[in-house]
Design an enzyme around this catalytic site. Structure first.
Site, PDB file in Angstrom:
ATOM      1  N   LYS A 253      67.823  47.371  50.433  1.00 14.35           N
ATOM      2  CA  LYS A 253      68.714  47.457  51.595  1.00 14.35           C
ATOM      3  C   LYS A 253      68.196  46.514  52.668  1.00 14.35           C
ATOM      4  O   LYS A 253      66.987  46.301  52.800  1.00 14.35           O
ATOM      5  CB  LYS A 253      68.757  48.880  52.158  1.00 14.35           C
ATOM      6  CG  LYS A 253      70.015  49.196  52.945  1.00 14.35           C
ATOM      7  CD  LYS A 253      71.217  49.325  52.020  1.00 14.35           C
ATOM      8  CE  LYS A 253      72.463  49.759  52.751  1.00 14.35           C
ATOM      9  NZ  LYS A 253      73.576  49.969  51.809  1.00 14.35           N
ATOM     10  N   ALA A 254      69.113  45.946  53.421  1.00 12.03           N
ATOM     11  CA  ALA A 254      68.757  45.139  54.582  1.00 12.03           C
ATOM     12  C   ALA A 254      69.455  45.725  55.807  1.00 12.03           C
ATOM     13  O   ALA A 254      70.645  46.034  55.745  1.00 12.03           O
ATOM     14  CB  ALA A 254      69.176  43.679  54.388  1.00 12.03           C
TER      15      ALA A 254
END
Length: 604
Positions: free
Chosen positions: A115-116
């Site tokens: 995830k970013a």
């Protein structure tokens, strides 16, 4: 103290494995960190890798749990300085939590979870410049990540690299990412020399499978809802009337498509008694008007645009233009009584250990007996367990319920590697239909196992969900390591597993290109994850967990061989002349446990 701060800064430098600090004309500063620097308390679930990017008006993290991983890029742009400070304090924890949830969710696909989260200061800007700042932040964040993962003359000269190994990242769109961002990211990946630029970002407008257009996440959510209604509440939604309340409006990806699917699948049987989103909430104990909800969905309008004259005599529309409306919107998911609550939008940790009792009525019963989490992290782990213990709430957690999106993105990555854009576009309709069938099938397999094991062992659904994910991931990791020791010839014997994993049209068009276009590690991960999920869904988690870790990979490889033998035996049996009833019973027994029995493992 000042000395503590200085030592911590030195510690960060020591744990920086890569940086673009010496790149000329860089968009922003990027660091590839040793994950241990973020804190030992994250063990035993320490990420595989962490990137940190600092740019003008933003800070961003990218967290991943396997070498080859995929997950969305989320933009968070608080509307006040106070909210920005709060979000900043929890940014890494949010990114970590979302990536870990993604790791659990990605159990059926070759990529691990990532995830970013890019936190953007959009306050005190000139009127009309907020969107410009968001778009520039996306460009700066992704280009600075590319600095650290592409291998070019420029990066070899300028990047400080103590890591010394290539890294492959796959991104997808999440909150506030728009199609223009997706196109720019793919084009920039190509310009920068990324090996598979079309696979770097999913949901491409032309050569991708847009999650919102095809409702892929909601298709999976609804499979879990269907199974859960039948098995936890005794409701057959095809025959019986039932009530739903939702967060996430008709203009949203998951919320809007879930409304459409509910009406498509169940017609007048489904009564949607409440919907809340950023604009307000609409409530009607007799069920909100289906035609009006579909109008909002097709016109991409939020629930605040619901026509008041379409409400029933007991219906009400609250908008966030008033303080009363904000209070009504914020409490709707707790107040309204419905058979099931389906959160399809909202901020993480909306229901937590401090407020979960608001979901329970004075008589001790919950306002909904069933929750199916279409939104990520809407309910904290502690609150899930307390709702189960105190009020008997059945909760299908996010890492199970909304995995349809990640499955689709994974198939899009495969398509981008194996097909040209024109080839994909020519066969897009067939591929998309097959992907939807695949994700519904995987959702049904897990949903049935989820309720079967919860019934057998008396555990809560979230506990069983995590056990399923852990069992598949453990088997995948063991198999991936074991495949490294096999010869190429032996590995090729397992390629049919990868082929069977792919949509049929994609496999028929391109499987002869696999070795040429797909990284070898990706192929190994695909074989491993396919075999692992097949075993767990067929045999259950206790079978996998009872095996010694040292024997897990060997047993899995033997399992696939025994399964082939059982299939041959079943085909031979079909040709015998015994009575059809006897033949059917034997075939069912062989199908249910033939491969497992043939392994002849004592005490399992």
């Amino acid at each position: 103290t000042v000395s503590d701060a200085l030592y911590k800064m030195l510690d960060i430098v020591t744990h920086t494995l890569k940086t673009n600090v010496y790149m000329e004309d860089r968009y922003a500063l990027s660091l590839r960190l040793d994950p241990i620097i973020m804190g030992e308390h994250y063990e035993p679930h320490l990420p595989y890798g962490v990137f940190f990017v600092h740019g003008r008006r933003f800070n961003g993290y990218h967290v991943r749990f396997r070498d080859i991983s995929r997950g969305g890029l989320r933009l968070v742009a608080p509307t006040s300085s106070e909210q920005l400070a709060l979000e900043s304090a929890r940014q890494y924890d949010e990114c970590y939590g979302l990536a870990f949830a993604q790791q659990l969710k990605n159990k059926d696909i070759p990529e691990g979870g990532s995830k970013a989260v890019c936190l953007i200061d959009a306050n005190e800007l000139l009127h009309g410049t907020r969107d410009y700042v968001l778009r520039k932040s996306v460009k700066a964040f992704t280009d600075s990540i590319l600095d650290l993962v592409v291998d070019t003359d420029e990066t070899r000269q300028s990047i400080v690299d103590y890591y010394g190994k290539p890294e492959t990242l796959y991104l997808g769109p999440d909150e506030n990412v728009i199609p223009d961002d997706i196109n720019w990211i793919i084009q920039q990946a190509a310009r920068r020399g990324y090996d598979t630029p079309a696979a770097f970002m999913s949901s491409k407008p032309r050569a991708g499978i847009n999650h919102k257009v095809y409702g892929v996440t909601s298709e999976g959510v609804n499979v879990y809802l269907d199974v859960a209604l039948r098995r936890s509440l005794g409701i057959d939604p095809k025959k019986d009337s039932f009530t739903i309340k939702m967060t996430g409006g008709p203009d949203g990806d998951v919320g809007g498509n879930e409304i459409k699917i509910l009406i498509r699948e169940y017609g007048e049987n489904v009564k949607i008694v409440g919907i809340a989103d950023h604009s307000g909430c609409a409530e009607d104990p007799d069920g909100l008007n289906h035609e009006e909800l579909l109008r909002l969905f097709h016109e991409v309008l939020c629930i605040g645009n619901f026509q008041p004259d379409k409400l029933g005599p007991k219906g009400v529309l609250h908008t966030c233009e008033t303080e009363e409306g904000v209070k009504a919107r914020n409490s709707m998911h707790n107040r309204l009584v419905a058979d099931a609550f389906v959160p399809c939008g909202g901020r993480p940790n909306t229901i937590d250990i401090n407020n979960y009792k608001q979901f329970i009525k004075d008589d001790g019963t919950p306002t909904s007996k069933l929750i199916v989490e279409g939104a990520n992290l809407f309910v904290t782990a502690e609150a899930r367990q307390k709702l189960f213990e105190d009020a008997g709430v059945f909760i299908v957690k996010d890492s199970s319920a909304n995995k349809g999106g990640v499955i689709t993105s994974s198939y899009e990555i495969c398509s981008a590697m194996l097909l040209s854009e024109d080839e994909f576009f020519e066969h897009k309709d067939a591929i998309v239909e097959e992907v939807l069938a695949k994700l519904r099938g995987l959702a049904k397999l897990e949903a049935e196992l989820l309720f079967t094991e919860a019934d057998l062992y008396g555990e809560s659904l979230p506990e069983v969900s995590q056990v399923i994910s852990n069992a598949i991931n453990a088997a995948t990791d063991a198999l991936s390591a074991a495949l490294e020791t096999l010869s190429e010839e032996d590995q090729d014997q397992l390629l049919p597993l990868f082929r069977a994993h792919l949509p049929q049209t994609l496999a028929e068009l391109s499987f002869d290109r696999v070795h040429e276009r797909v990284p070898q590690q990706y192929i190994k991960n695909a074989i491993a994850s396919t075999l692992a999920s097949k075993m767990v869904y067929k045999e259950g988690t206790r079978f996998i967990n009872a095996l010694p870790k040292t024997k897990l990979a060997e047993t899995a490889l033997r399992y696939i061989q025994k399964e082939k033998e059982v299939i041959q035996l079943m085909e031979s049996l079909e040709k015998t002349s015994m009575s059809e009833d006897e033949k059917k019973k034997i075939l069912e027994l062989l199908d249910a446990g033939g491969a497992r029995t043939a392994l002849n493992i004592p005490d399992i």
